[in-house]
Design an enzyme around this catalytic site. Sequence first.
Site, PDB file in Angstrom:
ATOM      1  N   GLY A  13       0.859  -1.183  -0.163  1.00 31.95           N
ATOM      2  CA  GLY A  13      -0.001  -0.006  -0.136  1.00 31.95           C
ATOM      3  C   GLY A  13       0.821   1.151   0.020  1.00 31.95           C
ATOM      4  CB  SER A  40       2.281  -4.807   6.821  1.00 33.24           C
ATOM      5  OG  SER A  40       2.840  -4.739   7.989  1.00 33.24           O
ATOM      6  CB  VAL A  48      11.452   9.044  -0.321  1.00 29.90           C
ATOM      7  CG1 VAL A  48      12.242   9.739   1.236  1.00 29.90           C
ATOM      8  CG2 VAL A  48      11.900   7.657  -0.442  1.00 29.90           C
ATOM      9  CB  ALA A  51      10.519  15.179  -7.479  1.00 33.30           C
ATOM     10  CE  LYS A  79      10.991  17.592 -10.830  1.00 34.45           C
ATOM     11  NZ  LYS A  79      11.189  16.493 -10.837  1.00 34.45           N
ATOM     12  N   PRO A  97      14.860  21.989 -18.103  1.00 33.20           N
ATOM     13  CG  PRO A  97      14.441  22.934 -19.850  1.00 33.20           C
ATOM     14  CD  PRO A  97      15.430  22.342 -19.197  1.00 33.20           C
ATOM     15  CG  LEU A 334      10.389   1.351  -4.648  1.00 34.96           C
ATOM     16  CD1 LEU A 334      10.600   1.840  -3.127  1.00 34.96           C
ATOM     17  CD2 LEU A 334      11.682   2.291  -5.523  1.00 34.96           C
ATOM     18  CB  THR A 345      12.526   8.131 -13.656  1.00 32.72           C
ATOM     19  OG1 THR A 345      13.612   7.490 -13.147  1.00 32.72           O
ATOM     20  CG2 THR A 345      13.257   9.189 -14.592  1.00 32.72           C
ATOM     21  CB  ILE A 347       6.066   8.578  -9.640  1.00 34.12           C
ATOM     22  CG1 ILE A 347       6.405   8.377  -7.838  1.00 34.12           C
ATOM     23  CG2 ILE A 347       4.690   8.457  -9.567  1.00 34.12           C
ATOM     24  CD1 ILE A 347       5.822   9.623  -7.191  1.00 34.12           C
TER      25      ILE A 347
HETATM   26  P1  FAD Z   1       6.775   0.888  -0.701  1.00 25.75           P
HETATM   27  O1  FAD Z   1       6.441   2.437  -0.457  1.00 25.75           O
HETATM   28  O2  FAD Z   1       8.059   0.588   0.199  1.00 25.75           O
HETATM   29  O3  FAD Z   1       5.473   0.339  -0.434  1.00 25.75           O
HETATM   30  C1  FAD Z   1       5.550  -1.135  -0.065  1.00 25.75           C
HETATM   31  C2  FAD Z   1       4.452  -1.721   0.526  1.00 25.75           C
HETATM   32  O4  FAD Z   1       4.275  -3.062   0.870  1.00 25.75           O
HETATM   33  C3  FAD Z   1       3.939  -1.147   1.962  1.00 25.75           C
HETATM   34  O5  FAD Z   1       2.611  -0.891   2.139  1.00 25.75           O
HETATM   35  C4  FAD Z   1       4.559  -2.312   2.883  1.00 25.75           C
HETATM   36  O6  FAD Z   1       3.736  -2.291   4.068  1.00 25.75           O
HETATM   37  C5  FAD Z   1       4.000  -3.411   1.998  1.00 25.75           C
HETATM   38  N1  FAD Z   1       4.575  -4.787   2.532  1.00 25.75           N
HETATM   39  C6  FAD Z   1       5.881  -5.050   2.107  1.00 25.75           C
HETATM   40  N2  FAD Z   1       5.862  -6.537   2.387  1.00 25.75           N
HETATM   41  C7  FAD Z   1       4.762  -6.883   3.234  1.00 25.75           C
HETATM   42  C8  FAD Z   1       4.399  -8.062   3.867  1.00 25.75           C
HETATM   43  N3  FAD Z   1       5.040  -8.905   3.944  1.00 25.75           N
HETATM   44  N4  FAD Z   1       3.133  -7.970   4.135  1.00 25.75           N
HETATM   45  C9  FAD Z   1       2.190  -7.011   3.857  1.00 25.75           C
HETATM   46  N5  FAD Z   1       2.656  -5.746   3.385  1.00 25.75           N
HETATM   47  C10 FAD Z   1       3.791  -5.823   2.980  1.00 25.75           C
HETATM   48  N6  FAD Z   1      10.195   8.393  -7.085  1.00 25.75           N
HETATM   49  C11 FAD Z   1      10.118   9.366  -8.041  1.00 25.75           C
HETATM   50  O7  FAD Z   1       9.140   9.285  -8.755  1.00 25.75           O
HETATM   51  N7  FAD Z   1      10.188  10.583  -7.517  1.00 25.75           N
HETATM   52  C12 FAD Z   1      11.075  10.802  -6.414  1.00 25.75           C
HETATM   53  O8  FAD Z   1      11.463  12.086  -6.231  1.00 25.75           O
HETATM   54  C13 FAD Z   1      11.646   9.846  -5.940  1.00 25.75           C
HETATM   55  N8  FAD Z   1      12.545  10.121  -5.041  1.00 25.75           N
HETATM   56  C14 FAD Z   1      12.917   8.775  -4.209  1.00 25.75           C
HETATM   57  C15 FAD Z   1      14.150   8.771  -3.214  1.00 25.75           C
HETATM   58  C16 FAD Z   1      14.521   7.801  -2.560  1.00 25.75           C
HETATM   59  C17 FAD Z   1      15.724   7.902  -1.488  1.00 25.75           C
HETATM   60  C18 FAD Z   1      14.153   6.428  -2.855  1.00 25.75           C
HETATM   61  C19 FAD Z   1      14.541   5.215  -2.138  1.00 25.75           C
HETATM   62  C20 FAD Z   1      12.990   6.535  -3.534  1.00 25.75           C
HETATM   63  C21 FAD Z   1      12.632   7.668  -4.440  1.00 25.75           C
HETATM   64  N9  FAD Z   1      11.619   7.488  -5.459  1.00 25.75           N
HETATM   65  C22 FAD Z   1      11.076   8.422  -6.171  1.00 25.75           C
HETATM   66  C23 FAD Z   1      10.827   6.248  -5.770  1.00 25.75           C
HETATM   67  C24 FAD Z   1       9.644   6.138  -4.885  1.00 25.75           C
HETATM   68  O9  FAD Z   1       9.595   6.327  -3.614  1.00 25.75           O
HETATM   69  C25 FAD Z   1       8.835   4.941  -5.089  1.00 25.75           C
HETATM   70  O10 FAD Z   1       8.825   4.500  -6.477  1.00 25.75           O
HETATM   71  C26 FAD Z   1       7.272   4.842  -4.424  1.00 25.75           C
HETATM   72  O11 FAD Z   1       7.410   5.547  -3.331  1.00 25.75           O
HETATM   73  C27 FAD Z   1       6.859   3.500  -4.794  1.00 25.75           C
HETATM   74  O12 FAD Z   1       7.171   2.733  -3.708  1.00 25.75           O
HETATM   75  P2  FAD Z   1       6.488   1.261  -3.582  1.00 25.75           P
HETATM   76  O13 FAD Z   1       5.203   1.600  -3.409  1.00 25.75           O
HETATM   77  O14 FAD Z   1       6.950   0.355  -4.580  1.00 25.75           O
HETATM   78  O15 FAD Z   1       7.035   0.670  -2.221  1.00 25.75           O
END
Ligand code: FAD
Length: 494
Positions: A13, A40, A48, A51, A79, A97, A334, A345, A347
């Site tokens: 989530g 969870s 994070v 942008a 932005k 830009p 991720l 990039t 998102i």
């Molecule tokens: P997460 O946010 O980690 O979500 C994972 C989910 O899975 C959570 O809800 C967690 O509870 C759930 N989960 C995991 N294991 C289990 C389990 N066993 N049981 C139940 N639930 C579980 N992207 C951009 O486009 N622009 C930016 O400026 C940017 N800056 C960033 C800076 C940093 C330092 C980093 C590391 C990333 C950045 N990103 C950026 C990438 C961006 O943060 C991610 O692409 C975005 O947040 C998506 O994350 P996610 O949903 O894949 O993972």
Amino acid sequence: MTDPVRRVVILGGGTAGWMTAAALAKALERTGTTITLVESEEIGTVGVGEATIPTIHWFNSLVGLDEARFMADTGATWKLGIEFRGWQGEGSAYFHPFGTYGAPGDATMAPQRLTRAWLAGDTAPIEDFSLTTRIARRRAFAKPVGDLRSPLSTLGYAFHFDAMRYARHLRTLAERRGVVRHEGKVAQVERDGDTGHVQALVTDRGDRIAGDLFVDCSGLRGLLIEQAMQAGYDDWSHWLPCDAAWAVPSAAETEPTPYTQAIAQEAGWRWRIPLQHRVGNGYVFSTRFQDIEAARGLLIERMAAPPLAEPRLIRFTPGRRRRAWVGNVVAIGLSSGFLEPLESTSIHLIQSGIGKLLSLFPRRDADPLLAEQYNRLTAREVEEVRDFVILHYHLTQGRAEPLWRHCQAMPIPDTLRYKIDQFRRSARIMLTPDELFRDASWFAVMHGQGVRAADYTPLLDTMSDADNLRQLEAVRRMIGDAAARVPPLPSGRA
Ligand code: FAD
């Protein structure tokens, strides 16, 4: 023909999970397919990702977001691009830009015209020819218009927003469309003995969530795609040296800039992202070149305002999942890999994954040919983005710290070498038809990082140097006049 998918299960989530849920809920409305999202609170999200790039408009309109309401709800600001500071040594700066250079409708030729002018001895900054950059520098903002006679048609924009609030905003939308959220930590993954497909997720409380198609949005751990389906991971740290980041908020500014700042540092770069209610700060660095605690100290010391919380450390391995779709599991976010935050990039790659999943949406048998196409398209897209990010590191000059010397000397992918060589020879920017970063982006970064072309297209030989300079001067004046007419942003809000 096999049965349709009746039950979609999304694990995670975070931004990826709720973006996927909102988009699938819209697309599968009235099909009778149920969507369950398991997350969870104890594990939490990466928290994070603030942008975006202009492709976000496609996603927001796909799910039906109202821009004003979404901006208010997520603390979003406009932005217009990214300012790169210090990438050519201390004191240097250039702007990438979102809009195009030159006259309206002239995006592809503008780098050629500017190269020719430069070869003829004209050293006017290329920023003068980008309306987006000029209004960003004035802390002004306007939206692009469709009328190709207007200089405003050269503009482009995206948002900075609070990633947690964005996920919450999308959650409301998705739940309203029938998505069911299930709180729980997945402890076991049940698979079919014959097909290897995932059949159900079992939480540590013993709840069993069965499905036909599983979208893995579990973040860097890749719980389904890697731990269950063993998709494999390509580690790209030989090209992308940063593998960790400290992130921390500071107080909101009264005059936030309508752009991100990416400031080169000894062993990586710092980001500054102004939101309505706070500033996001971070330091992306290489643990090979700087100690983790020293990196934390550097971030705190160089922030413009005191931190509002304890900095958070995030570790990652730059690279991508070898196959993002295996069996009946599709990894989005991720879990499918992470390059690093430069050029924001990630998102975009989430929404692009969602777009591909929608166009290749399978039946219950999860035809492997669909997965093959998904993986082929994903691989190409991620590699193109990867090359654009490596470009920044590799072309950095004027910095002598070990990380930067390493990046200047490192071998780069052939695909990137080809692009740089082509530009150096004739200012041509070699792109595939659907490549994400277009002429203006490659030109801004290559020029900003000091690359100059030795020639330009012979198509421009139909005019003299003097005519080219005269025309460019007219374009510069038109852009200057248009920029002056765009009202500055009010204080207290970007
Ligand atoms: P997460 O946010 O980690 O979500 C994972 C989910 O899975 C959570 O809800 C967690 O509870 C759930 N989960 C995991 N294991 C289990 C389990 N066993 N049981 C139940 N639930 C579980 N992207 C951009 O486009 N622009 C930016 O400026 C940017 N800056 C960033 C800076 C940093 C330092 C980093 C590391 C990333 C950045 N990103 C950026 C990438 C961006 O943060 C991610 O692409 C975005 O947040 C998506 O994350 P996610 O949903 O894949 O993972």
